[in-house]
Design a protein around this motif. Structure first.
Motif, short mmCIF file in Angstrom:
data_model
loop_
_atom_site.label_atom_id
_atom_site.label_comp_id
_atom_site.label_asym_id
_atom_site.label_seq_id
_atom_site.Cartn_x
_atom_site.Cartn_y
_atom_site.Cartn_z
N ALA A 8 -40.59 49.75 -9.41
CA ALA A 8 -40.27 48.09 -9.51
C ALA A 8 -39.19 47.92 -8.72
O ALA A 8 -37.95 48.42 -9.03
N ARG A 10 -36.69 44.48 -7.68
CA ARG A 10 -36.07 43.09 -8.04
C ARG A 10 -35.26 42.72 -6.74
O ARG A 10 -34.34 43.17 -6.46
N GLU A 16 -36.58 38.79 -0.36
CA GLU A 16 -37.56 39.19 -0.39
C GLU A 16 -38.27 39.51 0.64
O GLU A 16 -38.95 40.57 0.72
N ARG A 45 -46.86 42.22 -6.75
CA ARG A 45 -45.89 41.21 -7.66
C ARG A 45 -46.09 41.18 -8.83
O ARG A 45 -46.93 40.74 -9.50
N CYS A 50 -40.54 40.65 -9.03
CA CYS A 50 -40.41 41.99 -8.85
C CYS A 50 -41.48 42.44 -8.04
O CYS A 50 -42.66 42.22 -8.24
N CYS A 82 -32.36 44.92 -2.87
CA CYS A 82 -32.93 44.92 -4.20
C CYS A 82 -32.30 45.74 -5.32
O CYS A 82 -31.54 46.73 -4.80
N TYR A 84 -33.35 48.36 -8.33
CA TYR A 84 -34.54 48.95 -9.24
C TYR A 84 -34.69 48.58 -10.66
O TYR A 84 -33.39 48.26 -11.36
N VAL A 85 -35.88 48.41 -11.07
CA VAL A 85 -36.05 47.88 -12.34
C VAL A 85 -37.01 48.63 -13.18
O VAL A 85 -37.96 49.10 -12.78
N LEU A 90 -40.52 44.69 -17.34
CA LEU A 90 -41.52 43.69 -16.64
C LEU A 90 -42.42 43.32 -17.64
O LEU A 90 -43.18 44.01 -18.35
#
Length: 105
Positions: A8, A10, A16, A45, A50, A82, A84-85, A90
């Motif tokens: 994922a 962000r 974006e 998405r 994200c 971005c 990283y998540v 989420l």
């Protein structure tokens, strides 16, 4: 068979479109370098914006990627647009069936 991964990203504010452009080329570039197979990737998405990607590394390819200059350069471009998540961040992952908006690249 390789390893299926879910990642994922962000997007940073206003980035974006840049993230989606990188994601569009991500798996094709890995494929050209022989690091992923023919399994189609999925891009979607999350509600918070994200971008989530699912793809398959070939056996041993993750380790090879960490030493490949083209991949290291690509990861630097990702870092510019971005963060990283962790998937657990989420909100969708709290649901039994996590739902995401599909993205066609």
């Amino acid at each position: 068979m390789g390893r299926m991964v879910i990642v994922a990203f962000r997007p940073k504010p206003g980035r974006e479109d840049d993230l989606l452009a990188l994601t569009r080329d991500h798996v094709p570039q890995l494929r050209r370098l022989g690091l992923v197979g023919d399994t189609p990737s999925l891009v979607m998405r999350a509600k918070d914006g994200c971008i989530v990607e699912v793809f398959e590394w070939k056996d041993g390819a993750i380790e090879k990627a960490h030493d490949h200059p083209d991949i290291l350069q690509m990861w630097d471009r990702y870092a510019a647009v971005c963060d990283y998540v962790p998937l657990k961040d989420l909100t969708e992952t709290a649901d039994m069936f996590a739902e995401f908006e599909p993205i066609t690249l």
